[in-house]
Design an enzyme around this catalytic site. Structure first.
Site, short mmCIF file in Angstrom:
data_model
loop_
_atom_site.label_atom_id
_atom_site.label_comp_id
_atom_site.label_asym_id
_atom_site.label_seq_id
_atom_site.Cartn_x
_atom_site.Cartn_y
_atom_site.Cartn_z
N ASN A 9 1.69 107.33 93.80
CA ASN A 9 1.57 108.67 94.36
C ASN A 9 0.14 108.81 94.90
OD1 ASN A 9 1.41 111.40 94.88
ND2 ASN A 9 1.41 112.03 92.72
N TRP A 10 0.02 108.78 96.23
CA TRP A 10 -1.32 108.78 96.83
C TRP A 10 -1.92 110.19 96.87
CZ3 TRP A 10 -0.93 105.00 101.65
CH2 TRP A 10 -0.66 103.72 101.19
N LYS A 11 -1.15 111.20 96.57
CA LYS A 11 -1.61 112.60 96.59
C LYS A 11 -2.28 112.90 97.94
CE LYS A 11 -2.26 112.21 91.66
NZ LYS A 11 -2.75 112.84 90.46
N HIS A 95 6.07 117.60 90.67
CA HIS A 95 4.84 117.05 90.08
C HIS A 95 4.04 118.19 89.46
CE1 HIS A 95 0.90 115.21 89.77
NE2 HIS A 95 1.49 114.03 89.86
N GLU A 97 1.04 118.91 89.52
CA GLU A 97 0.07 119.56 90.42
C GLU A 97 0.76 120.57 91.32
OE1 GLU A 97 -1.61 115.92 91.93
OE2 GLU A 97 -2.54 115.57 89.97
N GLU A 167 5.52 112.80 82.76
CA GLU A 167 4.08 112.80 83.03
C GLU A 167 3.41 113.89 82.20
OE1 GLU A 167 3.15 110.81 87.01
OE2 GLU A 167 3.41 112.93 87.39
N GLY A 173 -4.72 111.94 85.64
CA GLY A 173 -6.05 111.92 86.24
C GLY A 173 -7.18 112.11 85.24
N SER A 213 -2.48 108.32 83.97
CA SER A 213 -3.56 107.34 83.79
C SER A 213 -3.05 105.94 83.49
CB SER A 213 -4.55 107.83 82.71
OG SER A 213 -5.14 109.05 83.12
N GLY A 234 -0.98 107.44 89.89
CA GLY A 234 -1.78 108.22 90.81
C GLY A 234 -3.02 107.44 91.22
N GLY A 235 -4.13 107.73 90.53
CA GLY A 235 -5.44 107.15 90.89
C GLY A 235 -5.41 105.65 91.13
C1 PEP Z 1 0.27 111.21 89.07
O1 PEP Z 1 -0.33 111.84 89.90
O2 PEP Z 1 1.51 111.20 89.09
C2 PEP Z 1 -0.49 110.47 88.07
C3 PEP Z 1 0.16 109.97 87.06
O3 PEP Z 1 -1.83 110.37 88.26
P1 PEP Z 1 -2.86 109.39 87.47
O4 PEP Z 1 -2.22 108.02 87.42
O5 PEP Z 1 -4.10 109.40 88.29
O6 PEP Z 1 -3.03 109.95 86.12
#
Ligand code: PEP
Length: 252
Positions: A9-11, A95, A97, A167, A173, A213, A234-235
């Site tokens: 997920n590049w956000k 998600h 966010e 999640e 994050g 994470s 994500g990251g």
């Molecule tokens: C996400 O945005 O779905 C996520 C899990 O982010 P991260 O891996 O950065 O925690």
């Protein structure tokens, strides 16, 4: 066991050129992958460029959100058929966010899941508790509510494509990951809920991803859990080397 899915997920990251370069690196690094599936979800404006890069490769394309109407006076929105014609086969829905900053609710999430199915997209339905909810012992109840409400518009024939992503909000994050035991407890509860909706074999085939994470250093132990069928990243998905290490996790 369902085919594992490793999804990035590049956000709100990756202008078109960056997105193209990252997609090229991911696609190249996935040439040898055949026992797992890989998906990346860039921003809407990079979807066309990334779709061209991924054409003929093993990497699938996903949207990060959608609106439930196909077209009309809905300024700023993108619909399921639009994502599908751009080359998406997946769409991330609900998600945390989006729930936190953009007003997504269980009601709108359910409408989006139904719309994804109608457009032929596999919904990646995200669920997860906040830190406060975990500390209050409410994790399983919150996840069950989000899951059951999120699925109300999905007909039985849509469950073959369904992906659920657990999640925990406190792990997204933050660098803090759920332990494999914490994750497995929730994943097995999700499996149980799916078994109450579907017959056993179909419920066993739904992929349940862990997200929060995920890094090259923790993916192996997470993937060793019986009910973890992949990861939503994500990251670490913004770094080709890290994401490819995650994709190439070692099976135990
Ligand atoms: C996400 O945005 O779905 C996520 C899990 O982010 P991260 O891996 O950065 O925690």
């Amino acid at each position: 066991m369902p085919t594992p899915l490793l999804a990035g997920n590049w956000k709100l990251n990756g202008a078109r050129n960056e997105a193209r370069a990252l997609a090229e690196a991911v696609a190249k690094g996935c040439e040898d992958v055949d026992d797992r599936e890989v998906m990346i979800a860039p921003t809407f404006t990079a979807l066309c460029a990334v779709a061209r890069v991924l054409d003929g490769t093993k990497v699938k394309l996903g949207g990060q959100n959608l609106y439930w109407e196909d077209s009309g006076a809905f300024t700023g929105e993108v619909s399921g058929p639009m994502l599908a014609e751009t080359g998406c086969s997946y769409v991330i829905i609900g998600h945390s966010e989006r729930r936190q900053f953009f007003g997504d609710t269980d009601y709108s999430v359910a409408k989006k899941v139904g719309a994804a199915h109608k457009a032929g997209l596999a919904p990646v339905l995200c669920v997860g508790e906040t830190l406060e909810q975990r500390e209050n012992g409410a994790t399983l109840g919150i996840v069950e509510t989000q899951l059951r409400h999120g699925l109300v518009n999905l007909p039985q024939q849509g469950y073959g494509a369904l992906v659920v992503a657990y999640e925990p909000v406190w792990a997204i994050g933050t660098g803090e990951t759920a332990t494999p035991e914490q994750a497995e407890e929730v994943h097995s509860a999700i499996r149980g809920i799916l078994e109450s909706i579907l017959d056993g074999e179909k419920a066993a085939g739904v992929r349940i991803l862990y997200g929060g994470s995920v890094k090259p250093s923790n993916i192996d132990e997470l993937m060793a859990c019986p009910n973890i069928n992949g990861a939503l990243v994500g990251g670490a998905s913004l770094d080709a080397e890290d994401f490819l290490s995650i994709v190439h996790y070692q099976e135990s």
